[in-house]
Design an enzyme around this catalytic site. Structure first.
Site, PDB file in Angstrom:
ATOM      1  N   ASP A  69      28.655  43.822  65.321  1.00  0.00           N
ATOM      2  CA  ASP A  69      27.324  44.438  65.291  1.00  0.00           C
ATOM      3  C   ASP A  69      26.951  45.064  63.956  1.00  0.00           C
ATOM      4  O   ASP A  69      27.793  45.505  63.189  1.00  0.00           O
ATOM      5  CB  ASP A  69      27.190  45.485  66.410  1.00  0.00           C
ATOM      6  CG  ASP A  69      28.294  46.538  66.394  1.00  0.00           C
ATOM      7  OD1 ASP A  69      29.444  46.208  66.042  1.00  0.00           O
ATOM      8  OD2 ASP A  69      28.010  47.708  66.719  1.00  0.00           O
ATOM      9  N   GLU A 127      30.362  47.805  68.505  1.00  0.00           N
ATOM     10  CA  GLU A 127      31.358  48.836  68.198  1.00  0.00           C
ATOM     11  C   GLU A 127      30.679  50.159  67.858  1.00  0.00           C
ATOM     12  O   GLU A 127      31.218  51.221  68.110  1.00  0.00           O
ATOM     13  CB  GLU A 127      32.252  48.394  67.028  1.00  0.00           C
ATOM     14  CG  GLU A 127      33.487  49.271  66.823  1.00  0.00           C
ATOM     15  CD  GLU A 127      33.175  50.624  66.225  1.00  0.00           C
ATOM     16  OE1 GLU A 127      33.789  51.624  66.658  1.00  0.00           O
ATOM     17  OE2 GLU A 127      32.321  50.709  65.339  1.00  0.00           O
TER      18      GLU A 127
HETATM   19 ZN    ZN Z   1      30.268  51.920  61.420  1.00  0.00          ZN
HETATM   20 ZN    ZN Z   2      32.611  49.793  61.528  1.00  0.00          ZN
END
Ligand code: ZN
Ligand code: ZN
Length: 384
Positions: A69, A127
Site C-alpha cells: 500500500d 500495512e
Molecule cells: Zn509507513
Molecule cells: Zn512502511
C-alpha cells in the site's frame, strides 16, 4: 536483474494505491508469479496475493512478505517516475518491497531444481494502519503448507544503501490510540461560573497525561504518549460544550502497554471529576509489539554477513513506530529487518512519509540478494 527491478518498482511507484485498494499492484504481482509457474492464490484480505514454490524435495517451508500500500500524500519529487495519482504516493517504500520480493521469485524460478522445501511469497494489503497482515493471518496464510519461519524487510532511510539493520528481539512498538471527550457545559465566556469549561479541563488533562511516562513507567522501559490532536470551541467569547483529544500510545512490552492504558483511564476520570464534568474515553488497541525470534535474527546476521561482511550488518535499537508484521511473528518464528536505502550523494536523505521520500534503487538488487541468502541458509540449499 537491476533494470528489471527498477522497471517494476517505477511502474508501481507511478500508480500508488491505498490500503485494500491495491488492485493493479496485486494484478502485476500475480502476473509475474504466474509467469514463473508458481501456485498463486489471490484475494487474501481483499487484494493480497500468495505465491508458492514447492521444491523438488520435501523440506521446511519459509515465507517472505511484502506490503503493497501507498499513502495519502502528494509527491513533491521531480523525477520521471513520480506518482501519477494526485494525492497518493509510495512514501514508505512499499513499492520497493514488492519489487524485491518479485526479484527473489525470479531468482528461485531460475533455480527451481535446486530448491528443497517450500518458499511462500506473501504480498499483503494495508500495512499503513489497516492491518492487512492480521487479516491474512486470520485467513490462514501461514497454513497449507504450514510456515516454519517468516522473514520481512523494510527499506530504511537512516542507513546507507548496502547495509542491513537487524533487531535482536523487540523491533517495533505496540501502537494503540485513544479518543477522549471532555464533556462540559457551554455558555458565555464572561460567565464561566455558570458553565463547565472543557477547554480548561482538557489543558489539565494534557499535562497530566504527560506525567504518566515520566512518573509511572520504569525509566528503563520504553513508552511514548503523544496527544496529536485537540479540537473544541468556535469563538473567543463562547465556552464550548466539549473538547476532543486524540493521541497515540506506544510501548515495547505488554505489561507497560496495560499500565499506560489504565493510567490514562485513571487520569481522565480524575480530571473529569475534579472539574465536575463527564467524559468519554475510547482506547483502541493497534498493532502489537513486533518481537523477532533471536535465533532467526542470528540467521539473518550470519547469512547477510557472508555476502556483505559483518561490518555492514548493524544491530539496531528498537523503534517506536509500528508494523503489522508483528501478527505473523505472533504465530511463527521469524525476523523483521532493515535494508539501508539512503544515499547522501544522490540527495536521498528524506525520512518515511515525507513528500520527498525516495530510495536509492541500488537497494532493489541488494534486497533480493539478502533475501536469497537468508532463504538459502534457512533451507540449507547451498546455492548462495
Ligand atoms: Zn509507513
Ligand atoms: Zn512502511
Amino acid at each position: 536483474m537491476k533494470d528489471w527491478l527498477v522497471e517494476i518498482r517505477r511502474e508501481i511507484h507511478m500508480q500508488p494505491e491505498l490500503g485494500f485498494e491495491e488492485v493493479e499492484t496485486s494484478r502485476l504481482v500475480s502476473k509475474w508469479l504466474e509467469r514463473f509457474g508458481f501456485q498463486v492464490k489471490k484475494e487474501w484480505a481483499k487484494t493480497g496475493v500468495v505465491g508458492l514454490l514447492q521444491g523438488r524435495e520435501p523440506g521446511k517451508t519459509v515465507a517472505i512478505r511484502a506490503d503493497m500500500d501507498a499513502l495519502p500524500l502528494e509527491e513533491a519529487n521531480q523525477v520521471p517516475y513520480a506518482s501519477k495519482v494526485k494525492g497518493k504516493m509510495h512514501a514508505c517504500g512499499h513499492d520497493a518491497h514488492v519489487a524485491i520480493l518479485l526479484g527473489v521469485a525470479k531468482f528461485f524460478w531460475s533455480m527451481k531444481d535446486q530448491v528443497k522445501g517450500n518458499i511462500k511469497w506473501i504480498f499483503q494489503p494495508a500495512e499503513e494502519g489497516g492491518g492487512g497482515g492480521r487479516i491474512m493471518v486470520d485467513e490462514g496464510i501461514l497454513e497449507n503448507p504450514n510456515v516454519d519461519a517468516i522473514f520481512g524487510a523494510h527499506v530504511f532511510p537512516f542507513l546507507p544503501v548496502g547495509k542491513v539493520g537487524v533487531y535482536e528481539r523487540e523491533g517495533l512498538a505496540a501502537t494503540d490510540r485513544f479518543t477522549i471527550k471532555m464533556i462540559g457545559k457551554g455558555g458565555h465566556a464572561a460567565s464561566p461560573h455558570v458553565s463547565k469549561d472543557p477547554i480548561l479541563a482538557a489543558g489539565h488533562l494534557v499535562t497530566q497525561i504527560h506525567s504518566i511516562v515520566s512518573r509511572n513507567i520504569n525509566p528503563l522501559e520504553n513508552a511514548v504518549i503523544t496527544v496529536g490532536k485537540v479540537s473544541g470551541g468556535t469563538a473567543f467569547n463562547i465556552i464550548p460544550d466539549e473538547v476532543e483529544l486524540l493521541g497515540t500510545v506506544r510501548s515495547l512490552n505488554p505489561r507497560v502497554r496495560e499500565e499506560l492504558k489504565s493510567r490514562i483511564e485513571q487520569v481522565t476520570q480524575g480530571v473529569a471529576v475534579s472539574f465536575g464534568m463527564n467524559y468519554r474515553l475510547d482506547f483502541e488497541y493497534g498493532y502489537p509489539v513486533l518481537v523477532n525470534d533471536s535465533e532467526m535474527t542470528r540467521l539473518i546476521i550470519s547469512a547477510c554477513s557472508k555476502g556483505i561482511g559483518k561490518e555492514n550488518v548493524e544491530v539496531l535499537k528498537p523503534s517506536m513506530g509500528g508494523e503489522d508484521f508483528a501478527y505473523y511473528l505472533q504465530k511463527v518464528p521469524g525476523s523483521f529487518f532493515r535494508l539501508g536505502c539512503r544515499n547522501e550523494e544522490k540527495g536521498i536523505i528524506h525520512p518515511y512519509h515525507s513528500s520527498l521520500f525516495d530510495i536509492d534503487e541500488e537497494v532493489l538488487p541488494f534486497g533480493v540478494e539478502m533475501f536469497v541468502r537468508i532463504i538459502d541458509q534457512y533451507l540449507g540449499l547451498n546455492i548462495a
